[in-house]
Every structure is written in C-alpha cells, then in structure tokens.
Design a protein around this motif. Structure first.
Motif, mmCIF file in Angstrom:
data_model
loop_
_atom_site.group_PDB
_atom_site.id
_atom_site.type_symbol
_atom_site.label_atom_id
_atom_site.label_comp_id
_atom_site.label_asym_id
_atom_site.label_seq_id
_atom_site.Cartn_x
_atom_site.Cartn_y
_atom_site.Cartn_z
ATOM 1 N N LEU A 108 5.305 -32.231 45.074
ATOM 2 C CA LEU A 108 4.053 -32.529 44.480
ATOM 3 C C LEU A 108 3.117 -32.517 45.924
ATOM 4 O O LEU A 108 2.268 -31.755 45.782
ATOM 5 C CB LEU A 108 3.839 -33.797 43.771
ATOM 6 C CG LEU A 108 4.108 -33.981 42.316
ATOM 7 C CD1 LEU A 108 3.703 -35.620 42.060
ATOM 8 C CD2 LEU A 108 3.571 -33.191 41.363
ATOM 9 N N LEU A 109 3.551 -33.059 46.905
ATOM 10 C CA LEU A 109 2.739 -33.208 48.030
ATOM 11 C C LEU A 109 2.731 -31.912 48.725
ATOM 12 O O LEU A 109 1.679 -31.467 49.053
ATOM 13 C CB LEU A 109 3.091 -34.108 49.056
ATOM 14 C CG LEU A 109 3.032 -35.729 48.461
ATOM 15 C CD1 LEU A 109 3.835 -36.546 49.520
ATOM 16 C CD2 LEU A 109 1.653 -36.223 48.500
ATOM 17 N N MET A 110 3.842 -31.425 48.702
ATOM 18 C CA MET A 110 3.804 -29.920 49.399
ATOM 19 C C MET A 110 3.158 -28.802 48.721
ATOM 20 O O MET A 110 2.717 -27.884 49.116
ATOM 21 C CB MET A 110 5.343 -29.387 49.359
ATOM 22 C CG MET A 110 5.844 -30.422 50.705
ATOM 23 S SD MET A 110 7.328 -29.668 51.548
ATOM 24 C CE MET A 110 6.546 -28.508 52.410
ATOM 25 N N GLN A 111 2.963 -29.193 47.269
ATOM 26 C CA GLN A 111 2.092 -28.088 46.560
ATOM 27 C C GLN A 111 0.668 -28.247 46.705
ATOM 28 O O GLN A 111 -0.238 -27.286 46.118
ATOM 29 C CB GLN A 111 2.653 -27.889 45.240
ATOM 30 C CG GLN A 111 2.029 -29.211 44.149
ATOM 31 C CD GLN A 111 2.601 -28.907 42.795
ATOM 32 O OE1 GLN A 111 3.185 -27.741 42.580
ATOM 33 N NE2 GLN A 111 2.294 -29.961 41.826
ATOM 34 N N LEU A 112 0.114 -29.392 47.284
ATOM 35 C CA LEU A 112 -1.194 -29.585 47.459
ATOM 36 C C LEU A 112 -1.794 -28.518 48.263
ATOM 37 O O LEU A 112 -1.371 -28.171 49.231
ATOM 38 C CB LEU A 112 -1.565 -30.979 47.891
ATOM 39 C CG LEU A 112 -1.342 -32.042 47.092
ATOM 40 C CD1 LEU A 112 -1.615 -33.297 48.191
ATOM 41 C CD2 LEU A 112 -1.801 -32.342 45.891
ATOM 42 N N PRO A 113 -2.867 -27.968 47.807
ATOM 43 C CA PRO A 113 -3.560 -26.857 48.475
ATOM 44 C C PRO A 113 -4.055 -27.077 49.954
ATOM 45 O O PRO A 113 -4.063 -26.474 51.011
ATOM 46 C CB PRO A 113 -4.761 -26.578 47.682
ATOM 47 C CG PRO A 113 -4.413 -26.849 46.236
ATOM 48 C CD PRO A 113 -3.644 -28.152 46.429
ATOM 49 N N LEU A 114 -4.397 -28.466 49.960
ATOM 50 C CA LEU A 114 -4.698 -28.843 51.393
ATOM 51 C C LEU A 114 -3.624 -29.280 52.178
ATOM 52 O O LEU A 114 -3.861 -29.938 53.404
ATOM 53 C CB LEU A 114 -5.945 -29.981 51.230
ATOM 54 C CG LEU A 114 -7.166 -29.576 50.993
ATOM 55 C CD1 LEU A 114 -8.164 -30.666 50.547
ATOM 56 C CD2 LEU A 114 -7.865 -28.495 51.768
ATOM 57 N N TYR A 115 -2.472 -29.282 51.656
ATOM 58 C CA TYR A 115 -1.194 -29.851 52.514
ATOM 59 C C TYR A 115 -0.938 -29.310 53.968
ATOM 60 O O TYR A 115 -0.655 -30.250 54.725
ATOM 61 C CB TYR A 115 -0.022 -29.413 51.667
ATOM 62 C CG TYR A 115 1.174 -30.029 52.524
ATOM 63 C CD1 TYR A 115 1.825 -31.278 52.272
ATOM 64 C CD2 TYR A 115 2.082 -29.063 53.063
ATOM 65 C CE1 TYR A 115 2.813 -31.575 53.152
ATOM 66 C CE2 TYR A 115 3.179 -29.386 53.883
ATOM 67 C CZ TYR A 115 3.313 -30.829 53.609
ATOM 68 O OH TYR A 115 4.536 -31.151 54.701
ATOM 69 N N PRO A 116 -1.197 -27.892 53.974
ATOM 70 C CA PRO A 116 -1.067 -27.436 55.683
ATOM 71 C C PRO A 116 -2.169 -28.202 56.630
ATOM 72 O O PRO A 116 -1.839 -28.144 57.697
ATOM 73 C CB PRO A 116 -1.493 -25.908 55.275
ATOM 74 C CG PRO A 116 -1.340 -25.646 54.002
ATOM 75 C CD PRO A 116 -1.556 -26.997 53.135
ATOM 76 N N TYR A 117 -3.174 -28.927 55.993
ATOM 77 C CA TYR A 117 -4.099 -29.566 56.979
ATOM 78 C C TYR A 117 -4.136 -30.845 56.848
ATOM 79 O O TYR A 117 -4.929 -31.652 57.187
ATOM 80 C CB TYR A 117 -5.413 -28.880 56.420
ATOM 81 C CG TYR A 117 -5.500 -27.504 56.585
ATOM 82 C CD1 TYR A 117 -5.418 -26.455 57.678
ATOM 83 C CD2 TYR A 117 -5.651 -26.858 55.236
ATOM 84 C CE1 TYR A 117 -5.447 -25.294 57.534
ATOM 85 C CE2 TYR A 117 -5.499 -25.129 55.202
ATOM 86 C CZ TYR A 117 -5.306 -24.669 56.426
ATOM 87 O OH TYR A 117 -5.634 -23.185 56.415
ATOM 88 N N MET A 118 -2.966 -31.439 56.280
ATOM 89 C CA MET A 118 -2.935 -32.853 56.179
ATOM 90 C C MET A 118 -1.974 -33.475 56.905
ATOM 91 O O MET A 118 -0.917 -33.058 57.037
ATOM 92 C CB MET A 118 -2.547 -33.189 54.638
ATOM 93 C CG MET A 118 -3.641 -33.221 53.608
ATOM 94 S SD MET A 118 -2.836 -33.562 51.866
ATOM 95 C CE MET A 118 -4.319 -33.446 50.819
ATOM 96 N N ALA A 119 -2.439 -34.862 57.477
ATOM 97 C CA ALA A 119 -1.281 -35.660 57.782
ATOM 98 C C ALA A 119 -0.993 -36.558 56.862
ATOM 99 O O ALA A 119 -2.004 -37.259 56.213
ATOM 100 C CB ALA A 119 -1.726 -36.527 59.198
ATOM 101 N N ILE A 120 0.217 -36.569 56.512
ATOM 102 C CA ILE A 120 0.434 -37.652 55.289
ATOM 103 C C ILE A 120 1.607 -38.770 55.677
ATOM 104 O O ILE A 120 2.652 -38.624 56.316
ATOM 105 C CB ILE A 120 1.235 -36.914 54.167
ATOM 106 C CG1 ILE A 120 0.364 -35.876 53.612
ATOM 107 C CG2 ILE A 120 1.868 -37.565 52.985
ATOM 108 C CD1 ILE A 120 0.935 -34.996 52.658
ATOM 109 N N GLU A 121 1.165 -39.800 55.218
ATOM 110 C CA GLU A 121 2.065 -41.241 55.520
ATOM 111 C C GLU A 121 2.366 -41.780 53.989
ATOM 112 O O GLU A 121 1.738 -41.811 53.372
ATOM 113 C CB GLU A 121 1.657 -42.193 56.387
ATOM 114 C CG GLU A 121 1.096 -41.971 57.557
ATOM 115 C CD GLU A 121 0.023 -42.814 58.067
ATOM 116 O OE1 GLU A 121 0.246 -43.961 57.959
ATOM 117 O OE2 GLU A 121 -0.774 -42.201 58.746
#
Ligand SMILES: O=C(O)C[C@H]1C=CC(=O)O1
Length: 96
Positions: free
Chosen positions: A67-80
């Motif tokens: 799910l997280l990887m398919q978010l359109p903004l994923y390439p520009y996110m830092a995720i914890e």
C-alpha cells in the motif's frame, strides 16, 4: 494488524506545479479510497509540517508495504512505521 505510520513529504522545490498538483490529487483519491475500505483508519496532519500521522489496518506487513509503495507521493516521502498491539487498559474492543 495495526500500524502507526508517519509520512513526511518533501517535494523538490523545482517540481513543475502541475505535476505536483496531479500527484496530490492522485494521492488524495487513493487515500480516500483506502479510508473508505477501512485500510487507512486514521489520517492526521501534523501541525506545521507537510507530514501526517496515520494508522493502517491491514492483514499483513506485506500488504502495508505494498500500500505504501503504491502511494503517488511515495517517491517523495520519508516513512516511519511502528507496529501496534492492543493496550491492556484500552476500552476499545476493536483494537487489535
Ligand atoms: O498530505 C499528506 O500528508 C501526504 C498524503 C497523505 C494523504 C494524502 O492525501 O496526501
């Protein structure tokens, strides 16, 4: 399975504004669909930041990852990500 997720968005300052608007619109549509499906249980803006605290309710770690990887903004996110489990003092029977 519940996961607490912090997403911090960092769009490049020189990103084309139309491209940015498109990504945000696509992200909003997917975020709202996942909320309607019950997968994205909570979505809170962190005051003062282009960031959110979210709670996801998924069947597996793999599903959360996908799910997280398919978010359109994923390439520009830092995720914890933090896994959650039921607190013994919680009064919410649907916590799991
Ligand atoms: O705005 C954000 O926090 C990033 C992202 C998460 C949901 C959404 O619509 O955008």
């Amino acid at each position: 399975m519940l996961f607490h997720v912090k997403m911090t968005v960092n769009l490049p300052v020189d990103m084309n504004p139309e491209r940015a608007a498109h990504l945000k619109a696509d992200e909003k549509a997917l975020a709202q669909r996942l909320q309607q499906e019950g997968k994205w249980r909570h979505l809170w803006r962190i005051a003062g930041l282009y960031a959110n605290y979210s709670v996801f309710d998924v069947d597996s770690v793999q599903e959360l990852h996908d799910l997280l990887m398919q978010l359109p903004l994923y390439p520009y996110m830092a995720i914890e990500v933090n896994a959650l489990c039921r607190h013994p003092s919680s009064i919410h029977e649907d916590d799991r």
